[in-house]
Design a protein around this motif. Structure first.
Motif, PDB file in Angstrom:
ATOM      1  N   ALA A  39       0.838  -1.215   0.000  1.00 30.92           N
ATOM      2  CA  ALA A  39       0.000   0.000   0.000  1.00 30.92           C
ATOM      3  C   ALA A  39       0.869   1.261   0.000  1.00 30.92           C
ATOM      4  N   ASP A  40       1.948   1.223   0.772  1.00 31.25           N
ATOM      5  CA  ASP A  40       2.840   2.384   0.827  1.00 31.25           C
ATOM      6  C   ASP A  40       3.516   2.640  -0.519  1.00 31.25           C
ATOM      7  N   PHE A  41       3.933   1.571  -1.161  1.00 30.79           N
ATOM      8  CA  PHE A  41       4.536   1.732  -2.485  1.00 30.79           C
ATOM      9  C   PHE A  41       3.530   2.375  -3.452  1.00 30.79           C
ATOM     10  N   GLY A  42       2.304   1.917  -3.346  1.00 28.72           N
ATOM     11  CA  GLY A  42       1.266   2.478  -4.214  1.00 28.72           C
ATOM     12  C   GLY A  42       1.047   3.966  -3.923  1.00 28.72           C
ATOM     13  N   ALA A  43       1.044   4.315  -2.633  1.00 29.67           N
ATOM     14  CA  ALA A  43       0.839   5.726  -2.252  1.00 29.67           C
ATOM     15  C   ALA A  43       1.987   6.588  -2.742  1.00 29.67           C
ATOM     16  N   ILE A  44       3.195   6.081  -2.596  1.00 27.18           N
ATOM     17  CA  ILE A  44       4.381   6.832  -3.057  1.00 27.18           C
ATOM     18  C   ILE A  44       4.326   7.000  -4.575  1.00 27.18           C
ATOM     19  N   HIS A  45       3.980   5.926  -5.261  1.00 17.10           N
ATOM     20  CA  HIS A  45       3.927   5.980  -6.729  1.00 17.10           C
ATOM     21  C   HIS A  45       2.876   6.995  -7.204  1.00 17.10           C
ATOM     22  N   ASP A  46       1.702   6.956  -6.571  1.00 17.76           N
ATOM     23  CA  ASP A  46       0.631   7.872  -6.988  1.00 17.76           C
ATOM     24  C   ASP A  46       1.017   9.333  -6.748  1.00 17.76           C
ATOM     25  N   MET A  47       1.606   9.583  -5.588  1.00 17.23           N
ATOM     26  CA  MET A  47       2.010  10.956  -5.269  1.00 17.23           C
ATOM     27  C   MET A  47       3.133  11.416  -6.203  1.00 17.23           C
ATOM     28  N   ALA A  48       4.037  10.497  -6.521  1.00 18.57           N
ATOM     29  CA  ALA A  48       5.148  10.837  -7.414  1.00 18.57           C
ATOM     30  C   ALA A  48       4.635  11.198  -8.807  1.00 18.57           C
ATOM     31  N   HIS A  53       3.700  16.162 -13.002  1.00 13.78           N
ATOM     32  CA  HIS A  53       2.974  17.179 -13.766  1.00 13.78           C
ATOM     33  C   HIS A  53       3.371  18.601 -13.359  1.00 13.78           C
ATOM     34  N   ASP A  54       4.212  18.686 -12.348  1.00 18.07           N
ATOM     35  CA  ASP A  54       4.621  20.013 -11.860  1.00 18.07           C
ATOM     36  C   ASP A  54       5.437  20.757 -12.906  1.00 18.07           C
ATOM     37  N   GLU A  55       5.266  22.053 -12.895  1.00 26.56           N
ATOM     38  CA  GLU A  55       6.115  22.907 -13.729  1.00 26.56           C
ATOM     39  C   GLU A  55       6.711  23.964 -12.818  1.00 26.56           C
TER      40      GLU A  55
ATOM     41  N   ILE B 140       0.801  11.048   3.727  1.00 28.47           N
ATOM     42  CA  ILE B 140       1.888  11.836   3.124  1.00 28.47           C
ATOM     43  C   ILE B 140       1.315  12.879   2.185  1.00 28.47           C
ATOM     44  N   ASP B 141       2.004  13.979   2.097  1.00 29.95           N
ATOM     45  CA  ASP B 141       1.631  14.957   1.077  1.00 29.95           C
ATOM     46  C   ASP B 141       2.845  15.202   0.178  1.00 29.95           C
ATOM     47  N   ARG B 142       2.634  15.994  -0.838  1.00 31.17           N
ATOM     48  CA  ARG B 142       3.674  16.171  -1.847  1.00 31.17           C
ATOM     49  C   ARG B 142       4.917  16.862  -1.285  1.00 31.17           C
ATOM     50  N   VAL B 143       4.698  17.729  -0.296  1.00 28.78           N
ATOM     51  CA  VAL B 143       5.859  18.430   0.270  1.00 28.78           C
ATOM     52  C   VAL B 143       6.778  17.436   0.965  1.00 28.78           C
ATOM     53  N   VAL B 161      12.995   9.186  -9.991  1.00 30.99           N
ATOM     54  CA  VAL B 161      12.414  10.335 -10.717  1.00 30.99           C
ATOM     55  C   VAL B 161      12.034   9.921 -12.133  1.00 30.99           C
ATOM     56  N   LEU B 162      12.929   9.189 -12.781  1.00 28.18           N
ATOM     57  CA  LEU B 162      12.634   8.784 -14.162  1.00 28.18           C
ATOM     58  C   LEU B 162      11.410   7.862 -14.224  1.00 28.18           C
ATOM     59  N   HIS B 163      11.318   6.912 -13.311  1.00 26.60           N
ATOM     60  CA  HIS B 163      10.235   5.928 -13.381  1.00 26.60           C
ATOM     61  C   HIS B 163       8.936   6.429 -12.763  1.00 26.60           C
ATOM     62  N   ASP B 164       9.000   6.793 -11.509  1.00 25.94           N
ATOM     63  CA  ASP B 164       7.750   7.105 -10.798  1.00 25.94           C
ATOM     64  C   ASP B 164       7.270   8.536 -11.040  1.00 25.94           C
ATOM     65  N   VAL B 165       8.207   9.465 -11.233  1.00 30.37           N
ATOM     66  CA  VAL B 165       7.792  10.862 -11.433  1.00 30.37           C
ATOM     67  C   VAL B 165       7.570  11.148 -12.918  1.00 30.37           C
ATOM     68  N   GLN B 166       8.540  10.748 -13.734  1.00 27.97           N
ATOM     69  CA  GLN B 166       8.452  11.095 -15.161  1.00 27.97           C
ATOM     70  C   GLN B 166       7.779  10.020 -16.009  1.00 27.97           C
ATOM     71  N   GLY B 167       7.595   8.857 -15.470  1.00 26.66           N
ATOM     72  CA  GLY B 167       6.831   7.836 -16.183  1.00 26.66           C
ATOM     73  C   GLY B 167       7.602   7.025 -17.199  1.00 26.66           C
TER      74      GLY B 167
END
Lengths: 229, 219
Positions: A39-48, A53-55, B140-143, B161-167
């Motif tokens: 579950a934690d891995f899933g939460a981390i992945h979703d948040m990541a 999408h951040d700019e 957890i939050d994004r910060v 970053v490459l896998h989970d953030v950038q896809g």
């Protein structure tokens, strides 16, 4: 952690996206720790993924530095060499003048035109003073400005014999030429104000001041009795 | 031309530049048009900078890398033929610039050989038997996650970053980082494990602070 948990972790590590295999799912039903891990891995992945999408805007200095580098490498071509759309071409002589070679040639032509004038007259002191006032207010390059003022002060009407003589056509021509040089100075000053680190813009500005001083000096010489005329 | 007219011309040119489509900007940039270069930069610099920042965790380095990435892009833009999406092309180029830069640095604690050796039992975080598991989901939050990513060792951070953030997929990461797919998976797993630890520490710390605050207000 028992053997089953280690195997589950290996499966978690090696799998790509998608559902877990049945044995792993069966293990999850009986193991709270692995359930929490999954579950934690899933939460981390979703948040990541959201972070993806951040700019974030880089500081403006990055573009300024990049642009300077592009100019240094001549990746940005001369305005007249780079084909533009019809609408963009309407920026006309103003944009062309921003290139040093063209601007230099242009000012050279102005000087040449001035030198063909038979004699020069009617440099009103007020005109010189108004130019001085303009330079005083807006010049971002004090050193060049002071040099320019010294030059200009030597061509005041009090010191130029024959300056009061009237010749409407020549005066109008001179005024037009001076206006062009002044416009170029204004453009250069604007560029220096907008890009203080742009050494090229500063060089153009120095050059423009010099051109104007030379123009005025030429005018003074030609107005004197026995001058080149 | 007076000053006001000069300003008008400048404004008009800026408007034209900002209205330029990406395709038109690319075409004009291939011909050396300054406005087109700027348009492309304005369109994509935020994404590229964000990528660089997350990969290196340092603003000064991220700025340098962003500049390098666009410089490389503009040097090569003449070769872009539109077979792939321009943003994909640029993104991949930016990733390559970052990875090239990081390869040049000496990073003994994160060298690929050391941190991806499957036989090395000591490398990477491990789960402790009996350790209490705090569920991160919903907590957890994004910060917190951003801070935790910054604390990752560079090798873990790059793959994460490459896998989970950038896809990116593992096979793409393997190509980009010149490693095996297995290594990429292993690095990602360890990164996630380390992140989990860091986030759990954060949650425990927050819980402690709350308890202390409650004590303080109660006394």
């Amino acid at each position: 952690m028992n053997m089953q948990c280690e195997q589950f972790e290996q499966i978690l590590e090696q799998r790509d996206e998608g559902a877990l295999p049945k044995p792993a799912l069966a293990h999850l039903e009986t193991c709270e720790a692995c359930r929490a891990l999954s579950a934690d891995f899933g939460a981390i992945h979703d948040m990541a993924l959201e972070l993806g999408h951040d700019e974030i805007a880089p500081p403006e200095r990055v573009w300024i530095s990049l642009r300077n580098q592009l100019e240094a490498e001549r990746l940005i071509l001369e305005p007249q060499a780079a084909p533009r759309s019809a609408s963009r071409a309407s920026s006309g002589w103003w944009s062309v003048l921003q290139h040093p070679a063209v601007a230099g040639a242009f000012l050279g032509l102005v000087l040449a035109a001035a030198s063909t004038v038979g004699y020069l007259s009617n440099f009103a002191q007020t005109s010189v003073h108004s130019q001085l006032a303009f330079q005083q207010e807006s010049s971002p390059v004090p050193a060049a400005d002071s040099v320019f003022k010294e030059e200009v002060l030597t061509v005041g009407s009090d010191s130029i014999p024959g300056l009061q003589r009237q010749d409407t056509a020549v005066t109008a021509s001179i005024r037009r030429n001076m206006q062009i040089v002044d416009n170029f100075i204004a453009i250069c000053e604007k560029s220096v104000r907008e890009q203080p680190d742009n050494q090229m813009a500063r060089e153009y500005l120095y050059g423009a001041y010099q051109q104007k001083a030379e123009l005025l000096a030429t005018a003074m010489n030609r107005s004197m009795p026995g001058g080149l005329q | 031309m007076d000053a006001s007219r000069t300003g008008t011309v400048t404004r008009t040119r800026r408007t034209e530049t900002s209205e330029m489509t990406e395709a038109e900007a690319i075409r004009l940039a291939q011909q050396g048009d300054a406005g087109a270069f700027e348009r492309i930069y304005r369109l994509h610099s935020r994404r590229v900078y964000a990528l660089c920042l997350r990969m290196v965790g340092n603003t000064a380095e991220a700025e340098d890398l962003t500049q390098d990435a666009f410089l490389q892009l503009f040097r090569k833009i003449g070769t872009f033929r539109g077979e792939s999406a321009f943003s994909t092309w640029l993104h991949r180029l930016a990733v390559n610039v970052v990875l090239m830069k990081l390869r040049k640095k000496t990073l003994p604690e994160t060298s690929l050989e050391e941190s991806t050796d499957p036989e090395d039992e000591s490398s990477g975080p491990r789960r402790e038997i009996g350790a209490p598991d705090l569920l991160l989901s919903g907590s957890i939050d994004r910060v917190h996650l951003e801070r935790a990513i910054e604390q990752l060792p560079p090798g873990y951070r790059q793959v994460f970053v490459l896998h989970d953030v950038q896809g990116y997929e593992h096979n793409e990461i393997a190509g980009l980082m010149d490693c095996s797919i297995g290594n990429s998976k292993s690095q990602l797993h360890k990164a996630r494990m380390r992140l989990r630890e860091l986030l759990q520490e954060t949650l425990r710390s927050l819980a402690r602070q709350e308890r202390q605050a409650a004590k303080g207000s109660g006394s």
